[in-house]
Each structure stands twice: as C-alpha cells, then as structure tokens.
Design an enzyme around this catalytic site. Structure first.
Site, PDB file in Angstrom:
ATOM      1  N   ARG A   1      -4.952   6.594  -7.495  1.00 11.34           N
ATOM      2  CA  ARG A   1      -5.561   5.755  -7.444  1.00 11.34           C
ATOM      3  C   ARG A   1      -6.839   5.687  -6.667  1.00 11.34           C
ATOM      4  NH1 ARG A   1      -5.874  -0.246  -4.391  1.00 11.34           N
ATOM      5  NH2 ARG A   1      -7.167  -1.074  -6.170  1.00 11.34           N
TER       6      ARG A   1
ATOM      7  N   HIS B   1     -10.741   5.963  -7.587  1.00 13.62           N
ATOM      8  CA  HIS B   1     -11.658   4.991  -6.677  1.00 13.62           C
ATOM      9  C   HIS B   1     -12.832   4.970  -6.238  1.00 13.62           C
ATOM     10  CE1 HIS B   1      -9.880   1.054  -6.105  1.00 13.62           C
ATOM     11  NE2 HIS B   1      -9.712   1.093  -7.271  1.00 13.62           N
TER      12      HIS B   1
ATOM     13  N   ASN C   1     -10.391  -2.115  -2.180  1.00 14.08           N
ATOM     14  CA  ASN C   1     -10.352  -0.872  -1.487  1.00 14.08           C
ATOM     15  C   ASN C   1      -9.104  -1.292  -0.013  1.00 14.08           C
ATOM     16  OD1 ASN C   1     -10.818   1.288  -2.975  1.00 14.08           O
ATOM     17  ND2 ASN C   1     -12.602   0.923  -1.696  1.00 14.08           N
TER      18      ASN C   1
ATOM     19  N   HIS D   1      -1.580   2.320 -14.671  1.00 15.47           N
ATOM     20  CA  HIS D   1      -0.695   1.316 -14.110  1.00 15.47           C
ATOM     21  C   HIS D   1       1.093   1.462 -14.082  1.00 15.47           C
ATOM     22  CE1 HIS D   1      -4.491  -1.474 -12.701  1.00 15.47           C
ATOM     23  NE2 HIS D   1      -4.499  -0.584 -12.419  1.00 15.47           N
TER      24      HIS D   1
HETATM   25  C1  HEM Z   1      -9.077  -0.758 -15.605  1.00 14.57           C
HETATM   26  C2  HEM Z   1      -9.551  -1.177 -14.473  1.00 14.57           C
HETATM   27  C3  HEM Z   1      -8.687  -1.449 -13.066  1.00 14.57           C
HETATM   28  C4  HEM Z   1      -8.498  -2.628 -12.749  1.00 14.57           C
HETATM   29  C5  HEM Z   1      -8.747  -3.960 -13.073  1.00 14.57           C
HETATM   30  C6  HEM Z   1      -7.254  -1.876 -11.855  1.00 14.57           C
HETATM   31  C7  HEM Z   1      -7.137  -2.667 -10.555  1.00 14.57           C
HETATM   32  C8  HEM Z   1      -5.913  -2.622  -9.625  1.00 14.57           C
HETATM   33  C9  HEM Z   1      -5.150  -3.480  -8.601  1.00 14.57           C
HETATM   34  C10 HEM Z   1      -6.034  -4.933  -8.468  1.00 14.57           C
HETATM   35  C11 HEM Z   1      -4.426  -2.528  -7.942  1.00 14.57           C
HETATM   36  C12 HEM Z   1      -3.353  -3.278  -6.977  1.00 14.57           C
HETATM   37  C13 HEM Z   1      -3.811  -3.264  -5.641  1.00 14.57           C
HETATM   38  C14 HEM Z   1      -3.444  -3.591  -4.942  1.00 14.57           C
HETATM   39  O1  HEM Z   1      -2.781  -4.630  -4.782  1.00 14.57           O
HETATM   40  O2  HEM Z   1      -3.791  -3.126  -3.278  1.00 14.57           O
HETATM   41  C15 HEM Z   1      -4.158  -1.581  -8.792  1.00 14.57           C
HETATM   42  C16 HEM Z   1      -3.417  -0.321  -8.588  1.00 14.57           C
HETATM   43  C17 HEM Z   1      -3.495   0.656  -9.115  1.00 14.57           C
HETATM   44  N1  HEM Z   1      -4.208   1.510 -10.019  1.00 14.57           N
HETATM   45 FE1  HEM Z   1      -5.461   0.303 -11.047  1.00 14.57          FE
HETATM   46  N2  HEM Z   1      -7.543  -0.619 -12.217  1.00 14.57           N
HETATM   47  C18 HEM Z   1      -8.058  -0.239 -12.927  1.00 14.57           C
HETATM   48  C19 HEM Z   1      -7.923   1.003 -13.094  1.00 14.57           C
HETATM   49  C20 HEM Z   1      -7.725   1.893 -12.624  1.00 14.57           C
HETATM   50  C21 HEM Z   1      -7.245   3.055 -13.557  1.00 14.57           C
HETATM   51  C22 HEM Z   1      -8.160   3.805 -14.171  1.00 14.57           C
HETATM   52  C23 HEM Z   1      -6.418   4.217 -12.321  1.00 14.57           C
HETATM   53  C24 HEM Z   1      -6.058   5.479 -12.782  1.00 14.57           C
HETATM   54  C25 HEM Z   1      -6.230   6.270 -13.576  1.00 14.57           C
HETATM   55  C26 HEM Z   1      -5.854   3.030 -11.696  1.00 14.57           C
HETATM   56  C27 HEM Z   1      -4.273   3.703 -10.879  1.00 14.57           C
HETATM   57  C28 HEM Z   1      -4.147   2.661 -10.317  1.00 14.57           C
HETATM   58  C29 HEM Z   1      -2.714   3.232  -9.098  1.00 14.57           C
HETATM   59  C30 HEM Z   1      -1.607   4.145  -9.964  1.00 14.57           C
HETATM   60  C31 HEM Z   1      -2.523   1.713  -8.331  1.00 14.57           C
HETATM   61  C32 HEM Z   1      -1.013   1.689  -7.762  1.00 14.57           C
HETATM   62  C33 HEM Z   1      -1.409   2.231  -6.508  1.00 14.57           C
HETATM   63  C34 HEM Z   1      -1.061   2.426  -4.915  1.00 14.57           C
HETATM   64  O3  HEM Z   1       0.714   1.719  -5.906  1.00 14.57           O
HETATM   65  O4  HEM Z   1      -1.097   2.788  -4.138  1.00 14.57           O
HETATM   66  N3  HEM Z   1      -5.967   2.251 -11.426  1.00 14.57           N
HETATM   67  N4  HEM Z   1      -5.777  -1.255  -9.839  1.00 14.57           N
END
Ligand code: HEM
Ligand SMILES: *[C@@H]1O[C@H](CO)[C@@H](O)[C@H](O)[C@H]1NC(C)=O
Ligand SMILES: *[C@@H]1O[C@H](CO)[C@@H](O)[C@H](O)[C@H]1NC(C)=O
Ligand SMILES: *[C@@H]1O[C@H](CO)[C@@H](O)[C@H](O)[C@H]1NC(C)=O
Ligand SMILES: *[C@@H]1O[C@H](CO)[C@@H](O)[C@H](O)[C@H]1NC(C)=O
Ligand SMILES: *[C@@H]1O[C@H](CO)[C@@H](O)[C@H](O)[C@H]1NC(C)=O
Ligand SMILES: *[C@@H]1O[C@H](CO)[C@@H](O)[C@H](O)[C@H]1NC(C)=O
Length: 353
Positions: free
Chosen positions: A65, A69, A97, A196
């Site tokens: 992530r 970002h 973030n 995700h």
């Molecule tokens: C398509 C639009 C996307 C949205 C709206 C989005 C939104 C989010 C949100 C809201 C979270 C949870 C954050 C939290 O509650 O702390 C999250 C977690 C995460 N996102 Fe996305 N995301 C997107 C695309 C991506 C992309 C492109 C990737 C990587 C290729 C990605 C990888 C991750 C990962 C691995 C997590 C978990 C992180 C952790 O457990 O520390 N996301 N994302």
C-alpha cells in the site's frame, strides 16, 4: 515457517536470479539498474521484510500500500516518506494516510541495511517498489523483476495526496477517473484493486455501507446479509473505536484471487471494492469473473499493472537525489547536520592547535 512461505522464498530467489537476464524494461527504469553497484540489494530488502513479517504478518500488505500511495502522488518518488519539516507538509498527514499507513519504520530499517552494504546508492522510492514486491511474494503472490533507477523527490504534496488517492466510498466512475489521472485504465483498476486480497481496514472506511448507505436509511443493497451482520458487530452504529477487519474475508493473509470470488458473493469490504462487480452492466464485471476463475490470469495481470504503476512520474538521471534518510531530503537530514557540525568542529579543533 509455513509451506507457502518456503515456496514463496524459492520462487522469489529464482526471480531474483533471473532478474539479471530479464529483458523487461519500462520507461528509463531497469531491473538491472543496481546490478553492479548493489548486487545484493534484493536479498537485503527481503531479509528485513521477512524478519518483520514473523512478528507482523500484515507488513507485506502495508508495504504494498505504501508503494501505491507513493506512486499516486507526484509519481513514485518516495514523497510519502518525507516527514513534516519547515519546508515539507508531510503526505503522511493527508486524509487517506493518517492513522492508516504502516511500515514506515520497516522502510527505515531496510534503508539502514541497504546503506550498510551500498552507501548513497539506492533511492527510497526504489526501496518502496522492491518492498512492495517482497510483501506480495511473502503473501504467496507473484514475483516479478522490479524495474529500478528511481530517484527521490525534494518535495512532498499533502494537498495532492488528498486529491489523488481514491476514497473507499468512490463510485466506479470516480475510481476510473482517479486511475485515469495516473494513466491507468479499467483493467489496471480491477487488477490493482486485487491488492485488497490481504491487509486490514478500519470501520471508518466501510461503516457508510452498514446503516445508512447514501442517505437511504438502509444498508448498501450490494452487501451480503450474513456478511452485513458480521460487519455490524465489528462496527456498531455510532462506533467509538475504529476496529480493524480483514479486507479479504476468505483468505485474509494470502495474496490470491479470493478477493474476486468475494465480490461475486457480495462480500467485498469497501464500497470501492464491491462497485467493480455490482455496478449494473459495468465493463469491470467480466474482468472480476475472469480473475475469480483464473488465479494465473490475475497474477499475470497484477505483475503488468504494478510495473505500470511503478513507472508513474518517476525521477531519473540527475533529477531529485538519493536520500540518505528516507524521512528527510538530504539538505534537511538531521544525520547530515550532525556530520556537518562534526566536520566544522574538527576544523575548529584543527585551527585551535
Ligand atoms: C481502487 C482504489 C482504492 C481504494 C479506494 C483503496 C482504499 C483502501 C482503504 C480505505 C484501506 C484501509 C485503510 C485503513 O482503514 O487503514 C486500504 C487498505 C489497503 N489497500 Fe487499498 N485502496 C485502493 C487501491 C489499492 C491499490 C491499487 C493497492 C495496491 C496495489 C491497495 C492496497 C491496499 C492494501 C494492501 C491495504 C491493506 C494495508 C494494511 O493492512 O496495512 N489498495 N485501501
Ligand atoms: C532479524 O531479526 C533478528 C532478531 O530480531 C536480528 O538479530 C537479525 O539481525 C535480523 N535480520 C535482519 C536481516 O534484519
Ligand atoms: C517521522 O514521522 C513519523 C510520524 O509520522 C515518526 O514516527 C518518525 O519517528 C519520524 N521519523 C524521524 C526520523 O524523525
Ligand atoms: C501541490 O498540489 C496542488 C494540487 O494539485 C498544486 O496546486 C500545488 O501547486 C502543489 N504544490 C506544490 C508545492 O507542488
Ligand atoms: C446515491 O444516491 C444518488 C441519488 O440520491 C444517486 O445518484 C447515486 O448514484 C447513489 N450512489 C450510490 C453509490 O448508490
Ligand atoms: C446513534 O446516534 C444517533 C444520533 O446521534 C441516535 O439517533 C441513534 O439512536 C444512535 N444509535 C445507537 C444504536 O446508539
Ligand atoms: C469494536 O468497537 C466497539 C466500539 O466502537 C466495541 O464496542 C466493540 O466491542 C468492538 N468490536 C470488536 C469485534 O472488536
């Protein structure tokens, strides 16, 4: 060590060796960029991340992530790593973030280990790209030869982080727009949303779906009722804690294609996830179906799309710098300031003799 891990490590080693012969090349980046100047780079990064993953199984997801970002704000230039200073408004405090990104300490540990074997050579932006690959591999996902040669920015932009990073309550059209701004298409959107497949999200990112979706007074109709009940327990109405839950209900720590079968069962966690399958007649539905039925197709597409993402707005050649400490531009690095004052101290001492 689980068997998935052993396989992951074996696959990774094979790829790391193959990297030297790969013909993959995008923009001005190259997988062999540090072949002469830091031949052991991948092993050093892998060692630190692997170590961290033993006590923190979520770290691979968090590192993937961070790369995302980083890339969506001024390109993949390490800008997300810059801390607040007199001249920097840290992106770490942007809405998507703050209290959410993780792994900054692990990135610093990687940088320290890398500096020990190859001082002043490897950028923080490249470290993020490699760490994202290692995190994916440790989850059981695909390995790829990471194109390298990025340089680190001298600036960060919190406003741009707020503008460019997609929100979990975006509709499909908004998600497509957000990716299009970065030169990424619909296939990239569906593919990279597959990130995700592991990691966690807090209640604040999906509670909008549970009680009063879009001001209807009802939950999101594209949410499975059993899953809704589970999520309501984790996030009660008027919740005071931002409880975490798994982004992938089925295999929470595995980098696999179950994310897509969850969407088919109306068990995507974020609105932005479920939009890909539940938006009527959307062109994303067949892509979800394809990835759900073929893990290999998803993996191949993921490799292509993440390499594409890793090329966004990169600084190369004489642009930017190689930061010594990832949280500060070199001109403001406390480490350098100490060295500079040591230097002037020695001069003073020499003069006083
Ligand atoms: C398509 C639009 C996307 C949205 C709206 C989005 C939104 C989010 C949100 C809201 C979270 C949870 C954050 C939290 O509650 O702390 C999250 C977690 C995460 N996102 Fe996305 N995301 C997107 C695309 C991506 C992309 C492109 C990737 C990587 C290729 C990605 C990888 C991750 C990962 C691995 C997590 C978990 C992180 C952790 O457990 O520390 N996301 N994302
Ligand atoms: C892994 O962790 C152990 C114990 O915390 C430490 O001794 C070792 O140096 C670490 N290795 C790496 C590569 O970070
Ligand atoms: C940078 O800021 C983070 C908080 O965002 C803090 O935890 C970290 O200690 C800071 N790093 C340095 C080297 O000051
Ligand atoms: C940051 O991004 C905003 C929004 O795109 C832009 O208007 C501004 O000029 C940028 N600031 C810097 C210092 O680059
Ligand atoms: C929310 O409601 C508005 C109309 O009130 C509608 O145009 C929009 O498509 C709805 N959004 C979602 C995600 O259902
Ligand atoms: C949540 O808060 C609203 C208004 O703030 C109130 O009407 C409602 O009863 C509360 N719900 C619960 C379950 O506490
Ligand atoms: C989540 O947080 C709420 C308060 O917001 C708390 O009452 C509840 O026990 C927590 N649930 C879980 C599953 O952690």
């Amino acid at each position: 060590m689980g068997s998935t891990r052993v396989v992951a490590v074996a696959v990774w080693c094979a790829i790391a060796m193959l990297a030297g012969f790969s013909s993959l090349s995008h923009a001005q980046l190259s997988p062999t960029f540090y072949a002469a100047t830091c031949p052991n780079l991948f092993n050093v990064v892998f060692g630190v991340v692997f170590n961290a993953s033993i006590t923190d199984p979520r770290i691979g997801a968090s590192l993937l992530r961070l790369h995302f970002h980083d890339c969506f704000v001024q390109g993949c230039d390490g800008s997300i790593l810059l801390n607040n200073t007199a001249t920097i408004e840290s992106e770490q405090d942007a809405r998507p973030n703050i209290n959410s990104i993780r792994g900054l300490d692990v990135v610093n540990n990687i940088k320290t280990a890398v500096e020990n074997s190859c001082p002043n050579t490897v950028s923080c932006a490249d470290i993020l790209a490699i760490a994202a690959q290692v995190g994916t591999v440790l989850g059981g996902g695909p390995a790829w030869a990471v194109p390298l040669g990025r340089r680190d920015s001298l600036t960060a932009n919190r406003t741009l982080a707020n503008e460019n990073l997609p929100a979990p309550f975006f509709t499909l059209d908004q998600l497509k727009d957000s990716f299009a701004v970065q030169g990424l298409n619909t296939l990239d959107l569906v593919t990279l949303s597959g990130g995700h497949t592991f990691g966690r999200a807090g209640c604040s990112t999906f509670i909008n779906r549970l009680y009063n979706f879009n001001n209807t007074g009802n939950p999101d109709p594209s949410l499975d009722l059993t899953y809704l009940a589970i999520l309501r327990q984790i996030c009660p109405q008027n919740a005071t804690q931002n409880n975490l839950t798994n982004l992938d209900l089925t295999t929470p720590n595995q980098f696999d294609n179950k994310y897509y079968s969850n969407l088919q069962q109306l068990k995507g966690l974020l609105q932005s996830d479920q939009e890909l399958f539940s938006t009527p007649a959307a062109d994303t539905i067949p892509i979800v179906n394809m990835f759900s039925s073929s893990p290999n197709t998803f993996f191949a597409s993921f490799v292509a799309s993440i390499i594409k993402m890793g090329n966004i707005g990169v600084l190369t050649g004489n642009q930017g710098e190689i930061r010594r400490q990832c949280n500060f531009v070199n001109a403001e690095s406390p480490g350098l300031a100490t060295m500079a004052s040591k230097d002037s101290m020695q001069k003073l001492l020499a003069q006083s003799k």
